[in-house]
Design a protein around this motif. Structure first.
Motif, mmCIF file in Angstrom:
data_model
loop_
_atom_site.group_PDB
_atom_site.id
_atom_site.type_symbol
_atom_site.label_atom_id
_atom_site.label_comp_id
_atom_site.label_asym_id
_atom_site.label_seq_id
_atom_site.Cartn_x
_atom_site.Cartn_y
_atom_site.Cartn_z
ATOM 1 N N THR A 139 27.753 59.054 38.658
ATOM 2 C CA THR A 139 28.704 59.908 39.371
ATOM 3 C C THR A 139 27.988 61.177 39.813
ATOM 4 O OG1 THR A 139 30.665 59.132 38.179
ATOM 5 C CG2 THR A 139 30.775 61.335 39.121
ATOM 6 N N THR A 140 28.120 61.519 41.078
ATOM 7 C CA THR A 140 27.505 62.740 41.599
ATOM 8 C C THR A 140 28.596 63.729 42.004
ATOM 9 O OG1 THR A 140 27.489 61.873 43.873
ATOM 10 C CG2 THR A 140 25.537 61.437 42.500
ATOM 11 N N ASN A 169 21.443 65.555 36.412
ATOM 12 C CA ASN A 169 22.581 65.331 37.292
ATOM 13 C C ASN A 169 23.858 65.884 36.674
ATOM 14 O OD1 ASN A 169 24.137 64.007 39.504
ATOM 15 N ND2 ASN A 169 24.822 62.656 37.860
ATOM 16 N N SER A 170 24.076 65.598 35.391
ATOM 17 C CA SER A 170 25.265 66.095 34.690
ATOM 18 C C SER A 170 25.228 67.620 34.569
ATOM 19 C CB SER A 170 25.354 65.453 33.300
ATOM 20 O OG SER A 170 25.407 64.047 33.408
ATOM 21 N N TYR A 171 24.049 68.149 34.306
ATOM 22 C CA TYR A 171 23.860 69.599 34.219
ATOM 23 C C TYR A 171 24.261 70.271 35.533
ATOM 24 C CZ TYR A 171 21.332 74.051 33.604
ATOM 25 O OH TYR A 171 20.992 75.383 33.512
ATOM 26 N N ASP A 172 23.798 69.716 36.648
ATOM 27 C CA ASP A 172 24.093 70.293 37.963
ATOM 28 C C ASP A 172 25.581 70.221 38.285
ATOM 29 O OD1 ASP A 172 21.416 70.840 38.298
ATOM 30 O OD2 ASP A 172 21.012 69.062 39.519
ATOM 31 N N ILE A 173 26.228 69.101 37.934
ATOM 32 C CA ILE A 173 27.661 68.950 38.220
ATOM 33 C C ILE A 173 28.477 69.980 37.440
ATOM 34 C CG2 ILE A 173 29.676 67.435 37.951
ATOM 35 C CD1 ILE A 173 27.811 65.050 38.452
ATOM 36 N N VAL A 174 28.205 70.101 36.146
ATOM 37 C CA VAL A 174 28.952 71.061 35.318
ATOM 38 C C VAL A 174 28.719 72.486 35.815
ATOM 39 C CG1 VAL A 174 29.188 72.055 33.012
ATOM 40 C CG2 VAL A 174 28.960 69.582 33.278
ATOM 41 N N ASN A 303 21.088 53.566 38.138
ATOM 42 C CA ASN A 303 20.838 54.357 36.939
ATOM 43 C C ASN A 303 19.719 55.369 37.144
ATOM 44 O OD1 ASN A 303 18.511 52.774 36.970
ATOM 45 N ND2 ASN A 303 19.190 51.434 35.315
ATOM 46 N N GLU A 304 19.394 55.663 38.408
ATOM 47 C CA GLU A 304 18.241 56.512 38.660
ATOM 48 C C GLU A 304 18.423 57.934 38.156
ATOM 49 O OE1 GLU A 304 20.277 56.503 42.842
ATOM 50 O OE2 GLU A 304 20.307 55.353 40.988
#
Length: 360
Positions: A139-140, A169-174, A303-304
């Motif tokens: 998820t982006t 990716n998760s860090y950037d989204i949060v 899963n990249e």
């Protein structure tokens, strides 16, 4: 202190089991009582096809073996985690820890998960609700906006007392949603030292002949990849062992206990995987491995995001299969684990500090 872990502990695969086990044992080692909390499945908001799994006629023998394995997993192995057939939705605990695994992934194609805000802390009755090494998976931020989920996810995340994620990716989204940066923590399979746990005695999991271990979900290796792997195994006089699910290749399908998995990795002459936890299993057993990264293109479940971040953090991006770097070329040189081991030790300390901060 009573701590609840809200995760995907009922998913039948070795990675889910061992991340749940590792986090539970780590929190218990700090003097807490720990149990798992379930969530109510949500709606699948974007059904994506599995990679290379459409129109596959599965071998009857493999199908029967996997069904028996699933039944045993539910009746025996989950029970060893304290998980029974009776679901526990009680979030009235001192601390509710959401994670690890892809608990923040909004595009779970599994209808038993779906998109549910409970995995973001909605309706938590805990005195304190936090996340640990949570992941958005593939998820982006753009997908969250596209499917109109930004506001409700943002509201839930802002209510959490503390947030930790496991990949960039998760860090950037949060960071974008909350306006502040979360903590970065390592996956529980890296956090917990399985080598010191007597239940994971790797000598119990040996195979008499030399072998290459293929670790992936069912039929994720393409026929082209399987052809190359067969040639490699024949040339190097290696048996082929398959774990995680059957593939388009002749070999022995292994459906062992979760407590034996690391032994198969440690004793393999080579490991080929395309999964996050398969890569971690390779790293903590110092295996000679190569990782295939799947792209999230044409509706495929890639899963990249998480694998690139994991191998980048460990300084092991040279183990990734690319057009210029085949798995045969990668496996010629065994990994140098000196740097990776140092990173894991350092990240364990940071992650343990975060857990103590959340609970104490």
């Amino acid at each position: 202190m009573l701590v609840g872990i809200l995760s995907m502990q009922r998913i039948i695969n070795y990675g889910s089991f061992m991340q749940a086990y590792g986090l539970k044992k780590t929190i218990e080692s700090l003097g807490n009582e720990v149990h798992f909390v379930d969530y109510h499945p949500g709606t699948v908001i974007n059904i994506q096809k599995s990679i290379h799994t459409t129109s596959i006629r599965r071998n009857v023998k493999d199908r029967v073996q996997m069904k028996l394995f699933v039944n045993l997993f539910k009746s025996k192995y989950l029970k060893s985690l304290g998980i029974t057939s009776e679901y526990n939705y009680d979030t009235k605990v001192d601390v509710l820890v959401i994670g690890s695994d892809e608990v923040f992934n909004c595009f779970q194609r599994n209808p038993e998960i779906g998109y549910t805000l409970e995995l973001f802390g909605e309706n938590s009755k805990a005195a304190k609700t936090v996340s640990y090494a949570a992941s958005f998976g593939n998820t982006t931020y753009d997908k969250i906006e596209k499917y109109g989920k930004k506001t409700e996810i943002q509201n839930c995340l802002k209510k959490l007392d503390q947030i930790s994620v496991r990949d960039k990716n998760s860090y950037d989204i949060v960071t974008k949603l909350c306006g502040s940066s979360p903590k970065m923590s390592i996956d529980p399979v890296l956090l917990y030292d399985f080598s010191k746990d007597p239940l994971f005695n790797r000598k119990k999991s040996t195979h008499r002949k030399k072998y290459i271990l293929l670790y992936a979900y069912a039929y994720r290796f393409t026929k082209e990849e399987c052809d190359k792997l067969s040639i490699y195994a024949d040339r190097n006089k290696l048996n082929i062992l398959i774990m995680g699910g059957p593939q388009h290749i002749k070999g022995k399908l292994i459906t062992c206990s979760p407590y034996e998995v690391l032994g198969y990795f440690e004793n393999a002459s080579a490991v080929i995987t395309d999964t996050f936890h398969g890569t971690i299993f390779s790293v903590i057993t110092h295996s000679n491995f190569s990782t295939i990264i799947r792209k999230s293109t044409n509706g495929n479940y890639g899963n990249e995001e998480k694998l690139s971040a994991l191998l980048g953090t460990l300084g092991m991006k040279n183990r990734i299969v690319t057009e210029k770097n085949s798995f045969e070329e990668i496996l010629v040189c065994k990994p140098d684990y000196h740097h990776a081991d140092e990173v894991i030790i350092e990240e364990r300390e940071k992650s343990l500090f975060y857990i103590r901060e959340c609970i104490e």
